[in-house]
Design an enzyme around this catalytic site. Structure first.
Site, PDB file in Angstrom:
ATOM      1  N   ASP A  49       0.833  -1.200   0.000  1.00  0.00           N
ATOM      2  CA  ASP A  49       0.000   0.000   0.000  1.00  0.00           C
ATOM      3  C   ASP A  49       0.870   1.252   0.000  1.00  0.00           C
ATOM      4  O   ASP A  49       0.575   2.232  -0.697  1.00  0.00           O
ATOM      5  CB  ASP A  49      -0.915  -0.030   1.230  1.00  0.00           C
ATOM      6  CG  ASP A  49      -1.776   1.211   1.345  1.00  0.00           C
ATOM      7  OD1 ASP A  49      -2.576   1.467   0.426  1.00  0.00           O
ATOM      8  OD2 ASP A  49      -1.645   1.935   2.353  1.00  0.00           O
ATOM      9  N   GLU A 121      -1.851  -5.367  -3.823  1.00  0.00           N
ATOM     10  CA  GLU A 121      -0.888  -4.586  -3.039  1.00  0.00           C
ATOM     11  C   GLU A 121       0.257  -5.475  -2.553  1.00  0.00           C
ATOM     12  O   GLU A 121       1.423  -5.046  -2.527  1.00  0.00           O
ATOM     13  CB  GLU A 121      -1.590  -3.938  -1.851  1.00  0.00           C
ATOM     14  CG  GLU A 121      -2.560  -2.831  -2.245  1.00  0.00           C
ATOM     15  CD  GLU A 121      -3.351  -2.280  -1.091  1.00  0.00           C
ATOM     16  OE1 GLU A 121      -3.929  -1.199  -1.238  1.00  0.00           O
ATOM     17  OE2 GLU A 121      -3.408  -2.939  -0.026  1.00  0.00           O
TER      18      GLU A 121
END
Length: 225
Positions: A49, A121
């Site tokens: 992320d 991610e």
């Protein structure tokens, strides 16, 4: 570690051959199959992320050198949100190689937005760990493709647009309601309905209530043309 043919094909789709293939396996392992001898992808998701955020923030600055922070923020949020990550994951067939426990497989986990977004991610983090930030960022920009150039349109605040549309007609504001919450606490999925004064209704799912409301508003705008 020797990767399966399916994993090798996935490497081709993302454009990166791993020197440490165990990183890719970990990135594609959901918590439903974790065990004392197998680590899931949650820690990599956390890192990915941040890598995605830095790559996108830099790309946006390069793409529009005159944009203000106020203009860049909604574009950034659109590009890094879980829904966008899940869309990219679907395009590269990530769900086909995602390792899931039996319960998640039976409940359609390979198609779930939250699981796909998290795994995307994690894959970004795996590439970062394997080859560094430059390679990871290049992969991100390649996979996100035209989304960066089109983000100004995609970053519209759908809830505000829908409310302005209804107020212009003299109607009461749209009403939003969470009609269903599914999934575990660490990966929830909300279904939100938006209803207008004339009885029209639209629904959408997302990993957060706020994003589900925005998606439902956009669905309604699309229905209204």
């Amino acid at each position: 570690m020797k990767l399966s043919a399916e994993m090798r094909a996935f490497e081709e789709r993302i454009g990166h051959r791993f020197d440490r293939p165990e990183l890719l396996v970990r990135a594609l392992t959901h918590g439903s199959v974790s065990s004392p001898n197998r680590t899931d992808n949650q820690r990599l998701e956390f890192l990915g992320d941040r890598v995605l955020g830095l790559a996108m923030a830099s790309a946006l600055l390069d793409d529009d050198k005159a944009a203000t922070e106020g203009q860049l923020a909604p574009r950034f949020n659109t590009l890094v949100r879980k829904e966008t990550c899940a869309d990219v994951a679907r395009e590269i067939g990530l769900g086909e190689v995602l390792k899931l426990g039996r319960s998640e497989m039976l409940s359609g986990g390979r198609r779930k937005q939250a699981l796909l977004g998290d795994a995307m991610e994690a894959v970004i983090a795996a590439v970062f760990r394997d080859a560094g930030f430059v390679v990871a960022a290049e992969m991100v920009l390649r996979l996100w493709g035209d989304r960066i150039g089109q983000v100004e349109t995609d970053a519209r605040d759908a809830k505000s647009a829908l409310q302005e549309r209804e107020q212009a007609k003299g109607h009461t504001p749209p009403r939003y309601e969470v009609v269903r919450r599914e999934g575990p606490d660490h990966a929830p999925e909300f279904t939100v309905a938006v209803r207008l004064a004339d009885g029209s209704e639209a629904q959408a799912k997302a990993a957060s209530k706020r994003n589900a409301e925005q998606a439902a508003a956009q669905q309604m705008l699309d229905q209204l043309g």
